[in-house]
Design an enzyme around this catalytic site. Structure first.
Site, mmCIF file in Angstrom:
data_model
loop_
_atom_site.group_PDB
_atom_site.id
_atom_site.type_symbol
_atom_site.label_atom_id
_atom_site.label_comp_id
_atom_site.label_asym_id
_atom_site.label_seq_id
_atom_site.Cartn_x
_atom_site.Cartn_y
_atom_site.Cartn_z
ATOM 1 N N LYS A 35 0.841 -1.197 0.000
ATOM 2 C CA LYS A 35 0.000 0.000 0.000
ATOM 3 C C LYS A 35 0.881 1.253 0.000
ATOM 4 O O LYS A 35 0.683 2.168 -0.772
ATOM 5 C CB LYS A 35 -0.906 -0.015 1.238
ATOM 6 N N GLU A 71 10.767 -4.792 4.204
ATOM 7 C CA GLU A 71 10.866 -6.210 3.840
ATOM 8 C C GLU A 71 10.425 -6.419 2.386
ATOM 9 O O GLU A 71 11.053 -7.155 1.621
ATOM 10 C CB GLU A 71 9.987 -7.071 4.751
ATOM 11 N N GLY A 96 -4.627 -1.933 5.393
ATOM 12 C CA GLY A 96 -3.877 -3.080 4.883
ATOM 13 C C GLY A 96 -4.503 -4.403 5.272
ATOM 14 O O GLY A 96 -4.686 -5.290 4.445
ATOM 15 N N ARG A 97 -4.945 -4.500 6.551
ATOM 16 C CA ARG A 97 -5.471 -5.791 7.010
ATOM 17 C C ARG A 97 -6.889 -6.048 6.526
ATOM 18 O O ARG A 97 -7.475 -7.078 6.839
ATOM 19 C CB ARG A 97 -5.379 -5.888 8.534
ATOM 20 N N GLU A 151 -3.838 -6.334 15.240
ATOM 21 C CA GLU A 151 -3.340 -5.047 14.739
ATOM 22 C C GLU A 151 -4.450 -3.994 14.811
ATOM 23 O O GLU A 151 -4.190 -2.800 14.857
ATOM 24 C CB GLU A 151 -2.803 -5.166 13.312
ATOM 25 N N HIS A 193 -3.368 -32.676 19.068
ATOM 26 C CA HIS A 193 -2.120 -33.413 19.370
ATOM 27 C C HIS A 193 -0.991 -32.459 19.688
ATOM 28 O O HIS A 193 0.181 -32.792 19.581
ATOM 29 C CB HIS A 193 -1.768 -34.313 18.174
ATOM 30 N N LYS A 229 9.927 -0.643 13.496
ATOM 31 C CA LYS A 229 10.393 -0.390 12.125
ATOM 32 C C LYS A 229 11.521 0.636 12.132
ATOM 33 O O LYS A 229 12.558 0.454 11.490
ATOM 34 C CB LYS A 229 9.240 0.194 11.296
#
Ligand code: F6P
Length: 556
Positions: free
Chosen positions: A214, A220, A275-276, A361, A392, A520
């Site tokens: 965005k 990254e 973004g999410r 977030e 398990h 960041k």
């Protein structure tokens, strides 16, 4: 930023419903669900509801009629309805970034015009969807050719957070239904292992890279994007070939151009798409490329159905609102500060990870709209994995631990792939586990069981307390018709509106994410120290010690 006095919010803990719920919490913690079910065999019909494709059963939550009534009052006292209208109409409810919150406009299948800041948002979305459709059909039909004239076979999506989790979760959810037109790969981690393993498996002549960001500044993503371009140019040695193999999804045309991607190869989104909450936008391009545009559209349609449900269903049958109220009840009143997401459907194996960003977030905040520290726990820690595998791994803790973890169990009536008795076996575990978590097994039952096994009284006395399960673990069960594109849209939209309602009830801004900035910024400073010995910043002795050890021992 919107003036705080314009935000009509009152202090939540002073509300009559909030105080009534605090009273109820004390009482309900002394109540056992097994008793509530024994006293009233209509709990399932009272505390379950349906929308097309989804049965929502919350009768195994630690509530009774009084609690439910007070939760409904809380929703009314928090003015959920008018906040919902503010969101859908484009009011700038993301108050700290002064932005609208309009992921719902991305899937407005009624195409009703929506004017925000003088622009018709619906038209802009429809135009972008049309551009996506044309591009997807060109690539999937083989008309989009690479620099040597070959069709695309592999798509590599580069992005992180909301620019990765939504597309990858949806791709994983629906891959059993995909054809073999294209392969899609996801690169999100800055760890070079991930991108190097993908680059090894693909051919530059037949690969299309989708760089999704965005902001187009996320370190990254930019690192991975540069590695991809460098790898590509090692083969082609010609920058003009980039145009045939790299497209971008972003709001930042200046940065995409600077990266070398022409505007016609940029699919846009808008600052009112968080973004999410962005998989419905061009961020969903990898989904459309992999599954076909029609499937992507079906995802939008499923979400639109839930938008309409959220807007119109009475609170008592409003599934996302009930999901939110139950989460607030469990977290902020009963003090259960974690929530497990346990899909009993392999297709939904990435749902927990997706919801970790969506929920934590959004609502992992400690101040309210007015910036005041809130006195209650806000978001629960969201975690989970496919239920069978969890049985398990951590179900011992869920059943007999002294940390109670409310859980969402999600299964489908019809499997995507029918294999012998697998689905009945899967569903028997789905039904059994929530029953076991609710009812537990008490001393009398354990004694009877051990006696029947011929254990002596001494052996029973020794084992008894180790085998008791207290039960009274709250769960919600969702039964989906089947995990198809429309249902993925429905399910994600349910959780999105749950997150929204939780934020309003908790009086927090669910749509900014200032908490990611510090890490960041520090990472960027430290990166300059790791790459240039002349750069020095002050750190604590631990950070200094760790960095020195790394610099001494890393591969030079
Ligand atoms: O995690 C912080 C965040 O800003 C998320 O909200 C976002 O989804 C992600 O980073 C990626 O941001 P971008 O799409 O701008 O690269």
């Amino acid at each position: 930023m919107k003036k705080i006095e314009d935000i009509s919010m009152s202090n939540r803990t002073q509300l009559a419903s909030w105080q009534a719920l605090e009273q109820s919490a004390a009482k309900m913690k002394q109540t056992h669900l097994k008793t509530l079910f024994a006293q009233d065999d209509t709990r399932f019909s009272q505390f379950s509801t349906q929308v097309p494709g989804v049965l929502f059963d919350y009768s195994k939550q630690l509530i009774d009629n009084d609690v439910f009534a007070n939760l409904m009052s809380l929703a009314k006292e928090c003015d959920i309805a008018s906040w919902r209208d503010k969101m859908f109409s484009g009011e700038k409810i993301n108050i700290t970034e002064d932005r609208s919150v309009l992921h719902t406009a991305l899937r407005n299948r009624a195409h009703t015009p929506l004017i925000v800041d003088g622009k018709n948002v619906t038209q802009a979305v429809d135009n972008e969807l049309a551009k996506i459709k044309v591009f997807v059909e060109k690539v999937r039909s083989g008309k989009w050719l690479g620099y040597t004239g070959k069709a695309v076979k592999d798509v590599v999506s580069i992005g992180v957070g909301g620019s990765n989790l939504g597309p990858q979760m949806a791709t994983e959810a629906l891959k059993a239904l995909a054809d073999d037109t294209l392969n899609v790969h996801y690169v999100s981690n800055a760890d070079g292992v991930q991108i190097s393993s993908i680059l090894k498996a693909i051919d530059p002549e037949t690969t299309l890279f989708v760089i999704s960001s965005k902001t187009f500044t996320t370190s990254e993503t930019m690192t991975n994007a540069k590695t991809a371009v460098d790898w590509f140019l090692q083969t082609t040695k010609d920058e003009s070939t980039i145009a045939k193999h790299f497209v971008a999804v972003s709001t930042n045309l200046e940065k995409t151009a600077a990266f070398g991607i022409s505007d016609e190869n940029v699919f846009t989104m808008w600052d009112w798409v968080g973004g999410r909450f962005s998989l419905w936008s061009a961020i969903g391009l990898p989904i459309a490329l992999y599954l076909g545009y029609d499937a992507f559209e079906a995802i939008l349609e499923g979400a639109f159905e839930i938008d309409e449900h959220f807007k119109s269903a009475p609170f008592e049958q409003n599934i996302p609102l009930i999901m939110a109220l139950l989460s607030v009840w469990n977290t902020s009143f009963l003090g259960y500060t974690a929530q497990a997401i346990l899909p009993y459907d392999q297709a939904l194996h990435m749902l927990p990870a997706y919801l970790q960003q969506g929920e934590m977030e959004s609502n992992g905040k400690h101040v309210n709209f007015a910036g005041e520290t809130v006195p209650y726990t806000t978001v629960p820690i969201i975690w989970g994995m496919t239920g069978i595998n969890g049985q398990h791994a951590f179900y011992q803790c869920l059943h007999q631990g002294n940390v109670i973890v409310p859980a969402d169990f999600i299964a489908s009536v019809k499997p995507q792939v029918n294999v012998d008795k697998h689905h009945d076996i899967l569903l028997s575990n789905f039904f059994a586990q929530t029953e076991a978590m609710m009812s537990g097994v008490d001393a009398a039952q354990v004694t009877a069981d051990l006696t029947a096994k011929g254990k002596s009284q001494a052996e029973i006395d020794e084992l008894l307390n180790h085998k008791i399960h207290q039960g009274n673990r709250p769960t919600t069960s969702m039964l989906l018709d089947t995990v198809d594109a429309k249902t993925v849209g429905r399910l994600i939209a349910l959780y999105e509106h749950k997150i929204f309602c939780q934020g309003i009830i908790l009086e927090i801004c669910s749509f900014d994410q200032w908490g990611v900035e510090l890490g960041k910024g520090l990472a960027s400073k430290i990166e300059s120290e790791l790459t240039d010995d002349s750069v020095k910043h002050a750190h604590d002795s631990s950070t200094n010690g760790l960095m020195a050890y790394y610099k001494q021992n890393r591969t030079q």
